[in-house]
Design a protein around this motif. Structure first.
Motif, PDB file in Angstrom:
ATOM      1  N   SER A  69       0.681  -1.220   0.107  1.00 47.06           N
ATOM      2  CA  SER A  69       0.265  -0.144  -0.006  1.00 47.06           C
ATOM      3  C   SER A  69       0.857   1.192   0.048  1.00 47.06           C
ATOM      4  CB  SER A  69      -0.996   0.027   1.325  1.00 47.06           C
ATOM      5  OG  SER A  69      -1.850  -1.064   1.047  1.00 47.06           O
ATOM      6  N   LEU A  70       1.968   1.208  -0.310  1.00 47.95           N
ATOM      7  CA  LEU A  70       3.026   2.452  -0.479  1.00 47.95           C
ATOM      8  C   LEU A  70       2.613   3.271  -1.401  1.00 47.95           C
ATOM      9  CD1 LEU A  70       6.437   0.693   0.389  1.00 47.95           C
ATOM     10  CD2 LEU A  70       5.190   2.304   1.977  1.00 47.95           C
ATOM     11  N   ARG A  76      -2.334   9.188  -2.069  1.00 48.78           N
ATOM     12  CA  ARG A  76      -3.226   9.914  -1.300  1.00 48.78           C
ATOM     13  C   ARG A  76      -2.543  11.109  -0.771  1.00 48.78           C
ATOM     14  NH1 ARG A  76      -6.905   5.149   1.730  1.00 48.78           N
ATOM     15  NH2 ARG A  76      -8.010   4.683  -0.091  1.00 48.78           N
ATOM     16  N   ALA A  77      -1.337  10.970  -0.173  1.00 51.76           N
ATOM     17  CA  ALA A  77      -0.572  12.260   0.179  1.00 51.76           C
ATOM     18  C   ALA A  77      -0.318  13.031  -0.859  1.00 51.76           C
ATOM     19  CB  ALA A  77       0.917  11.821   0.718  1.00 51.76           C
ATOM     20  N   MET A  79      -2.665  13.691  -3.269  1.00 53.43           N
ATOM     21  CA  MET A  79      -4.070  14.524  -3.501  1.00 53.43           C
ATOM     22  C   MET A  79      -4.030  15.533  -2.049  1.00 53.43           C
ATOM     23  SD  MET A  79      -4.805  13.251  -6.306  1.00 53.43           S
ATOM     24  CE  MET A  79      -2.811  13.361  -6.767  1.00 53.43           C
ATOM     25  N   HIS A  80      -3.850  15.133  -1.084  1.00 50.69           N
ATOM     26  CA  HIS A  80      -4.044  16.005   0.003  1.00 50.69           C
ATOM     27  C   HIS A  80      -3.021  17.180  -0.202  1.00 50.69           C
ATOM     28  CE1 HIS A  80      -4.587  17.419   3.944  1.00 50.69           C
ATOM     29  NE2 HIS A  80      -3.286  17.279   4.216  1.00 50.69           N
ATOM     30  N   TRP A  81      -1.744  17.079  -0.379  1.00 51.31           N
ATOM     31  CA  TRP A  81      -1.053  18.046  -0.681  1.00 51.31           C
ATOM     32  C   TRP A  81      -1.730  19.099  -1.659  1.00 51.31           C
ATOM     33  CZ3 TRP A  81       1.275  21.061  -4.356  1.00 51.31           C
ATOM     34  CH2 TRP A  81       2.318  21.874  -3.792  1.00 51.31           C
ATOM     35  N   GLY A  82      -2.043  18.555  -2.720  1.00 56.17           N
ATOM     36  CA  GLY A  82      -2.727  19.481  -3.806  1.00 56.17           C
ATOM     37  C   GLY A  82      -3.982  20.277  -3.404  1.00 56.17           C
ATOM     38  N   LEU A 103      -4.162   1.361  -9.536  1.00 51.43           N
ATOM     39  CA  LEU A 103      -4.377   2.088  -8.311  1.00 51.43           C
ATOM     40  C   LEU A 103      -5.511   3.180  -8.599  1.00 51.43           C
ATOM     41  CD1 LEU A 103      -3.460   3.196  -5.248  1.00 51.43           C
ATOM     42  CD2 LEU A 103      -1.891   4.503  -6.572  1.00 51.43           C
ATOM     43  N   CYS A 104      -5.491   3.778  -9.691  1.00 48.11           N
ATOM     44  CA  CYS A 104      -6.359   4.705 -10.043  1.00 48.11           C
ATOM     45  C   CYS A 104      -8.083   4.076  -9.972  1.00 48.11           C
ATOM     46  CB  CYS A 104      -6.325   5.539 -11.244  1.00 48.11           C
ATOM     47  SG  CYS A 104      -5.044   6.635 -11.150  1.00 48.11           S
ATOM     48  N   GLN A 105      -8.083   2.929 -10.412  1.00 41.49           N
ATOM     49  CA  GLN A 105      -9.408   2.181 -10.538  1.00 41.49           C
ATOM     50  C   GLN A 105      -9.680   1.674  -9.538  1.00 41.49           C
ATOM     51  OE1 GLN A 105      -9.281  -0.976 -13.538  1.00 41.49           O
ATOM     52  NE2 GLN A 105      -8.306   0.371 -15.066  1.00 41.49           N
ATOM     53  N   ALA A 106      -8.891   1.352  -8.292  1.00 38.18           N
ATOM     54  CA  ALA A 106      -9.098   1.140  -6.981  1.00 38.18           C
ATOM     55  C   ALA A 106      -9.640   2.030  -6.032  1.00 38.18           C
ATOM     56  CB  ALA A 106      -7.965   0.149  -6.368  1.00 38.18           C
TER      57      ALA A 106
END
Length: 120
Positions: A69-70, A76-77, A79-82, A103-106
């Motif tokens: 899950s790295l 996610r980090a 996206m949060h930063w953005g 990953l994007c699909q998941a």
């Protein structure tokens, strides 16, 4: 060593840009003091109509470090930063069926379409 191991994903180029101080921050994942994943640069620019866009990043996790899950944590980090730096959206580019595409699909993202590029 990480940038060289994933040079095909653009991380060697990104590393050179970082050394020359020509790009925004890069988020990295480390296991036992060894970088095993990275996403960056984190940069926001206005699009054609002035909305703030988080620019596409180079993104890779070493094959031997996948499945922990790295990549998801890094994505996610990013996206949060953005979001916390004012980005209204981000367009992503992935290789169909590749790790970042899965990953994007998941993560529940939907495709806006496909392009095909062939190198000469």
């Amino acid at each position: 060593p990480f940038a060289e191991a994933v040079a095909g994903d653009g991380l060697a180029f990104l590393h050179a840009q970082m050394q020359a101080s020509r790009c925004g921050p890069v988020l990295a994942a480390a296991v036992e003091d060894r970088i095993v994943g990275a996403i960056g640069p984190m940069e926001i620019q206005p699009d054609a109509i002035g909305r703030s866009q988080l620019m596409p990043q180079y993104f890779a996790v070493l094959p031997e470090a996948r499945g922990q899950s790295l990549g998801r944590v890094l994505w996610r980090a990013a996206m949060h930063w953005g979001q916390s730096h004012g980005a209204a959206y981000q367009l992503l580019q992935t290789e169909i069926g590749g790790p970042s595409d899965r990953l994007c699909q998941a993560e529940g993202l939907t495709s806006l379409g496909f392009t095909y590029a062939m190198s000469a």
